[in-house]
Design a protein around this motif. Structure first.
Motif, PDB file in Angstrom:
ATOM      1  N   GLN B 107       0.839  -1.204   0.000  1.00 11.83           N
ATOM      2  CA  GLN B 107       0.000   0.000   0.000  1.00 11.83           C
ATOM      3  C   GLN B 107       0.864   1.241   0.000  1.00 11.83           C
ATOM      4  O   GLN B 107       0.551   2.234  -0.650  1.00 11.83           O
ATOM      5  CB  GLN B 107      -0.936  -0.014   1.212  1.00 11.83           C
ATOM      6  CG  GLN B 107      -1.959  -1.143   1.153  1.00 11.83           C
ATOM      7  CD  GLN B 107      -2.835  -1.181   2.386  1.00 11.83           C
ATOM      8  OE1 GLN B 107      -2.349  -1.090   3.516  1.00 11.83           O
ATOM      9  NE2 GLN B 107      -4.129  -1.336   2.194  1.00 11.83           N
ATOM     10  N   PHE B 110       2.114   1.887  -3.518  1.00  8.97           N
ATOM     11  CA  PHE B 110       1.149   2.397  -4.491  1.00  8.97           C
ATOM     12  C   PHE B 110       0.571   3.756  -4.131  1.00  8.97           C
ATOM     13  O   PHE B 110       0.199   4.521  -4.994  1.00  8.97           O
ATOM     14  CB  PHE B 110       0.030   1.377  -4.716  1.00  8.97           C
ATOM     15  CG  PHE B 110       0.439   0.286  -5.635  1.00  8.97           C
ATOM     16  CD1 PHE B 110       0.578   0.535  -6.996  1.00  8.97           C
ATOM     17  CD2 PHE B 110       0.730  -0.978  -5.161  1.00  8.97           C
ATOM     18  CE1 PHE B 110       0.983  -0.465  -7.861  1.00  8.97           C
ATOM     19  CE2 PHE B 110       1.140  -1.982  -6.022  1.00  8.97           C
ATOM     20  CZ  PHE B 110       1.273  -1.732  -7.376  1.00  8.97           C
ATOM     21  N   HIS B 111       0.423   4.038  -2.865  1.00  9.91           N
ATOM     22  CA  HIS B 111      -0.096   5.382  -2.554  1.00  9.91           C
ATOM     23  C   HIS B 111       0.367   5.923  -1.212  1.00  9.91           C
ATOM     24  O   HIS B 111      -0.414   6.496  -0.485  1.00  9.91           O
ATOM     25  CB  HIS B 111      -1.629   5.444  -2.671  1.00  9.91           C
ATOM     26  CG  HIS B 111      -2.378   4.298  -2.083  1.00  9.91           C
ATOM     27  ND1 HIS B 111      -3.149   4.411  -0.989  1.00  9.91           N
ATOM     28  CD2 HIS B 111      -2.482   3.012  -2.470  1.00  9.91           C
ATOM     29  CE1 HIS B 111      -3.707   3.247  -0.722  1.00  9.91           C
ATOM     30  NE2 HIS B 111      -3.328   2.385  -1.606  1.00  9.91           N
ATOM     31  N   GLY B 112       1.624   5.762  -0.904  1.00 11.83           N
ATOM     32  CA  GLY B 112       2.102   6.361   0.331  1.00 11.83           C
ATOM     33  C   GLY B 112       3.575   6.752   0.298  1.00 11.83           C
ATOM     34  O   GLY B 112       4.190   6.918   1.359  1.00 11.83           O
ATOM     35  N   GLU B 166      -7.030  -1.209  -5.007  1.00 13.25           N
ATOM     36  CA  GLU B 166      -7.337  -0.065  -4.140  1.00 13.25           C
ATOM     37  C   GLU B 166      -6.834   1.233  -4.762  1.00 13.25           C
ATOM     38  O   GLU B 166      -7.510   2.263  -4.749  1.00 13.25           O
ATOM     39  CB  GLU B 166      -6.693  -0.301  -2.772  1.00 13.25           C
ATOM     40  CG  GLU B 166      -7.079   0.685  -1.698  1.00 13.25           C
ATOM     41  CD  GLU B 166      -6.293   0.449  -0.396  1.00 13.25           C
ATOM     42  OE1 GLU B 166      -6.885   0.566   0.673  1.00 13.25           O
ATOM     43  OE2 GLU B 166      -5.070   0.136  -0.471  1.00 13.25           O
ATOM     44  N   PHE B 167      -5.643   1.164  -5.328  1.00 17.02           N
ATOM     45  CA  PHE B 167      -5.059   2.334  -5.976  1.00 17.02           C
ATOM     46  C   PHE B 167      -5.935   2.802  -7.144  1.00 17.02           C
ATOM     47  O   PHE B 167      -6.250   3.988  -7.272  1.00 17.02           O
ATOM     48  CB  PHE B 167      -3.646   2.005  -6.461  1.00 17.02           C
ATOM     49  CG  PHE B 167      -3.014   3.091  -7.270  1.00 17.02           C
ATOM     50  CD1 PHE B 167      -2.544   4.241  -6.672  1.00 17.02           C
ATOM     51  CD2 PHE B 167      -2.895   2.975  -8.657  1.00 17.02           C
ATOM     52  CE1 PHE B 167      -1.963   5.251  -7.418  1.00 17.02           C
ATOM     53  CE2 PHE B 167      -2.322   3.982  -9.415  1.00 17.02           C
ATOM     54  CZ  PHE B 167      -1.850   5.127  -8.795  1.00 17.02           C
ATOM     55  N   GLU B 171      -7.547   6.257  -6.231  1.00 18.92           N
ATOM     56  CA  GLU B 171      -6.709   7.320  -6.780  1.00 18.92           C
ATOM     57  C   GLU B 171      -7.032   7.610  -8.240  1.00 18.92           C
ATOM     58  O   GLU B 171      -6.988   8.759  -8.674  1.00 18.92           O
ATOM     59  CB  GLU B 171      -5.224   6.940  -6.667  1.00 18.92           C
ATOM     60  CG  GLU B 171      -4.786   6.449  -5.295  1.00 18.92           C
ATOM     61  CD  GLU B 171      -4.599   7.567  -4.280  1.00 18.92           C
ATOM     62  OE1 GLU B 171      -4.189   8.660  -4.675  1.00 18.92           O
ATOM     63  OE2 GLU B 171      -4.886   7.333  -3.082  1.00 18.92           O
ATOM     64  N   HIS B 174     -11.311   7.801  -8.365  1.00 20.85           N
ATOM     65  CA  HIS B 174     -11.843   8.694  -7.329  1.00 20.85           C
ATOM     66  C   HIS B 174     -13.127   8.170  -6.711  1.00 20.85           C
ATOM     67  O   HIS B 174     -14.044   8.934  -6.403  1.00 20.85           O
ATOM     68  CB  HIS B 174     -12.057  10.095  -7.880  1.00 20.85           C
ATOM     69  CG  HIS B 174     -10.801  10.703  -8.390  1.00 20.85           C
ATOM     70  ND1 HIS B 174      -9.749  11.052  -7.577  1.00 20.85           N
ATOM     71  CD2 HIS B 174     -10.404  10.993  -9.655  1.00 20.85           C
ATOM     72  CE1 HIS B 174      -8.766  11.556  -8.306  1.00 20.85           C
ATOM     73  NE2 HIS B 174      -9.121  11.527  -9.580  1.00 20.85           N
TER      74      HIS B 174
END
Lengths: 459, 459, 459
Positions: B107, B110-112, B166-167, B171, B174
């Protein structure tokens, strides 16, 4: 031989009532609400708009998690024995309920007096539960071989010694030990080990058939294990400095435990000839990561460092259960029912060493202005080496206090006046509990029918 | 035929140790404390007076509730099988301890990422637990028919796919999905169902006698059910925007679950010829209300709307257990041990649809300035229809990812190298665990006596 | 005699569905988000910077603890019966899920209307759970002798009466009762006792063999006991004024419970001829300290006073179980399955009296400016004596409401239309549940083998 009787009809009520009456009197004389629990004191300084600043909102959720660990965690972890579930969870309950009151007084006496009064609030509640945890660790070492009266007497002395040791470590030596690797785990484990050594029963094998688990008792024990595992981040962070310190401690503990769990499963399968997992390891060794990160959890150990600590802790704990415990019993005559040496003893010592190493490397380049919160002495007048040495001295003091204290208390507990069970009735609930009859099942009905038929046939 | 052996003495330790060492190295290279857990970072911006603003105090209680759901909730829910309790709660523990570490990396990747580093704190802990939940749902579908090594391999792939999905949803598209109706439940359920389809065992009936509960195993499972049910409001609200959003999400989930429970009891009695309740329904379907409100929980669904959603979820879930599961098994060859299709699959899809409908009706007249928090895209440049469509597209993407991912991973897991149990020994703890002897009870004594008598008679 | 059938295939679904549909409609018409859960309302007054001031962060952790007490605490406490575990935990679940919705409406109607609408948020959630607790206490009195339909009907009436009584006490009489010694415990206990009196079964002895525990059922019950015990400080403090009040209430309850536990162990051993402890006492009487401090917990009772209250509560509770319960059954025909008179009835009355005494001594010299928070009426226009009298009048009103309400509801519940079990099948899960087969164990195999042998011998 009345003094050898396990009948507690007089002893247990007398001890409980006398202790509670003394506690009530001492609380009446010595204890008062602190600045956050007393109505007048709080309102003297705060308007209603600032009620949300009360420490209750920043400490109480941690306290509740710790409370669950003490009563459900320790209580159910020890229900793994097939015929000692009532005693495990019941005596755990009794000892803890006594110890938390007594610890409030002892800890307050040594480092919480304000104008001759002990102040109480959520922080004293957490500290009292911590001290109680130490007593319950010792209880694990002697589980199944002692009476509740004996355990209450042990708690009286152990709580007092805990408070003295804690005072020396935190106030005199200025050691850091937020999660209690030393004060709680090392102290409780080695104290209990010495006590069980003194109480050595050469003929304990007469109760050996009951000194093991059954299927459902292992599942009950897993309830204890998991609540300890899940809430350990709250335990280690419960009394750290607020803010980043508390947040970081919980995070480090979380990673240490996760890593420890993988090590536990790995080594549990590895040490078994058929590669089968052993519930004893899963129930206990998976928790060693929480013990070993107790001292250094609040430090800038990084998740990387935390995971290494957890992995080591799980490894030594499983190996301890497999290879060391049998040796301790056969060579050193230490009958350690729950294997507290593997879960609390060695991981506690590891935790103390990790804390010392972490202290040796602390600096403002890593901690910034936060150094003051974690290491006020380094920030003030200590060098890192000073702090690291004090951490190791604290470990030595703790071991010394535990060994000498355990020795003395062990001999006190050896007096044949507490209603301890005979060698043939250890690990057996029916000694101290009214047990219910057995479940009415098809089995029984069948058995009864068979019985009757057999009788007919016999005649 | 060494590769068919269920002896894990080499495989499990190797996999666990290799995985943990890789995790530790990657954490060492990639992970660092975030602004709220790093001492220097936090104190760079905050004085000690503002320690109470640390996110720990606003997220950590939610995290702990989620943590209990993952380890006690999922773990004990699956102990319903009569001879698979050790494996259910034990492998759940192992898989979860691995997944939460691996999820933190995936996670974070991919987005942190922040300047090449993954930042960790209480939010990453919650997100990692969420991802872990998805893996455990898939575990429920294959429960009893797989080895722990196989499950760890599944977790490696599923966590990665979860993070990608999830990404894309959060992201790229939206979409809103705070409680994970799509990302967690729909994904985990359909991924697991496809895996169990690929791993289809035509001769599973050879273990059928163990694929059911006993009295006490059902009570243990209720511990799991109730902790999931009680803490679901915390789950759905754990990572919503602070303030009214979090408060509202918990409230909506509470009503949805209460309503779902009445529907569950109603339909459980209705579908039974004698009007008797079925523990499988109570243990599982009563939770569907939490799943189905996962996406829309933070929206202005009103208690009224939440209760309708819960009622529908409980209804379809019970009907699914009664009528659909047998068809899935006989026609589609999907052997779904825990019925995850009924608890997570269909209610997850329902939740996605409810979320889309709620998005289609969102406006400032309902949300006021709060629209920005719940639907930043609508507040910014989306129409409500845009958002509603994106929610449905997200559901389709999730289903596609789950089906294709599950198919590929299923074939990887079909390789005969993981020590999976033979058809005759599914749902059986003794394959992977050292089991304790049976309880010494009156039964046994009676039986033994009878045995002797019978022998005498026989001779 | 269709109306005497225990087949609930029509009755239970109809009652559950009709009730839930009515609830949904009423919620649709009457209920709306409050200032802290509604997006528009919250953002009308608050910027995102003040999201942390939302009451969620100050009440929700308490709510979750209360929630655990209601579902795990009460649910598992009642699993002590050997063959009624499914019903205990299952019907507890059903009744609670219904009651919390219905209580939201009833309590909202009596003291939460805002412009014709009932406002909901975390405080209404806590209050609804409180009211639910009262219903579950009554459930304990009739446990094993009633059908779930009967219990839902009881809940309909009892929730309404609870709300009326609560309104009279808090709004009309201006009594203080934050932890509900009167509103929850006294009311629930005496209401249930009168109901069970009206439902008196002269031939209940036909089910006597099932009206007791077995080893594992007692351990399951201890899960309930301990969660109740641990979270009781959260229960009593859940809806007190914020700040020192909430903090002090938790602290007082903690000490009361600890002291109560020692009294319980003492008297449990004392009243047994062999000095053996009775699990019934430990499971129940150790909780009486939480009940008895319900009213006065928020007052300046001091830890000293709290411990005295707890000690008295534990003492009367054990003595009640030992000596009073048999008399109530034989002389007054009150069959009180869980002994709620000893756990909730007498300690509740004690709590009311303690509250009155504490009110009689309240003054600004003790409370400072905090007097306004605890006793707004004294701070305003009452004398302490006024307040003390109002507390006692409240107890009398509560007892009157419980007795009259219980009498009427008892006769309603006596109608032979609810599918209650016959005298021969009380305390038996199989009446309402599909029960699983028995565990495949060595026992069975042995028994079967013996059976065959016996047959051979017989022929």
């Amino acid at each position: 031989m009345a003094e050898y009787s396990t009948n507690l009809r007089v002893k247990l009520p007398v001890v409980c009532i006398v202790l509670e009456v003394i506690l009530i009197i001492l609380f009446g004389v010595l204890v008062e609400y602190d600045e956050e629990t007393g109505a007048k004191k709080w309102h003297h300084k705060h308007s209603n708009d600032s009620d949300m600043e009360n420490g209750f909102y920043y400490r109480y959720p941690s306290f509740q998690d710790v409370h669950v660990m003490i009563f459900i965690g320790f209580g159910f972890l020890m229900t793994f024995l097939q015929r000692y579930g009532f005693s495990s969870v019941g005596f755990n309950f009794l000892i803890a309920a006594f110890s938390l009151q007594w610890a409030t007084l002892m800890q307050g006496f040594f480092h919480g007096m304000h104008g001759g009064k002990i102040h109480v609030g959520v922080e004293s509640m957490i500290n009292a539960d911590f001290c109680t945890g130490s007593v319950l660790i010792s209880f694990g070492a002697v589980l199944g071989k002692t009476s509740p009266v004996q355990m209450l007497v042990m708690a009286i002395f152990e709580v007092a010694l805990f408070a003295v040791n804690e005072f020396i470590l935190l106030e005199v030596l200025h050691a850091k030990d937020a999660g209690g690797s030393m004060t709680i785990h090392t102290f409780g484990a080695y104290f209990g080990l010495v006590v069980t050594r003194v109480l050595y029963r050469p003929n304990l094998s007469q109760s050996q058939k009951r000194n093991c688990s059954v299927y459902n008792s292992d599942l009950f024990a897993m309830i204890g294990t998991l609540f300890l595992w899940m809430f350990w981040p709250s335990f280690n962070s419960a009394i750290t400095h607020l803010g980043d310190d508390q947040h970081r401690t919980a995070l480090n503990t979380y990673y240490s435990l996760a890593s420890c769990t993988l090590a536990t499963f790995a080594f549990s399968a590895l040490v078994n000839h058929e590669g089968k997992l052993d519930m004893v390891h899963i129930q206990n060794a998976a928790l060693a990561g929480g013990v070993a990160i107790g001292t250094a959890g609040e430090m800038m150990l990084t998740p990387f460092g935390s995971m290494i600590v957890g992995f080591l802790a799980g490894t030594i704990s499983v190996l301890g259960y497999k290879y060391l415990t049998p040796i301790l019993e056969s060579k050193l005559k230490i009958q350690d029912t729950c294997g507290v040496h593997n879960l609390h003893g060695m991981p506690g010592v590891l935790g103390a060493i990790v804390g010392s190493i972490a202290a040796a490397t602390a600096s403002t380049s890593i901690y910034g202005n936060g150094l003051q919160d974690v290491f006020p002495e380094i920030s003030d007048h200590f060098t890192q080496t000073n702090q690291a040495v004090m951490q190791i001295v604290s470990l030595a003091v703790t071991l010394g206090m535990a060994l000498i204290g355990g020795l003395i208390v062990g001999f006190i507990l050896k007096l044949p006046i507490y209603g301890a069970p005979p060698d043939t009735l250890c690990f057996e609930d029916s000694v101290y509990w009214e047990l219910p009859g057995e479940e009415e099942t098809q089995h029984e009905l069948t058995v009864v029918k068979l019985d009757e038929e057999s009788e007919k046939l016999n005649s």
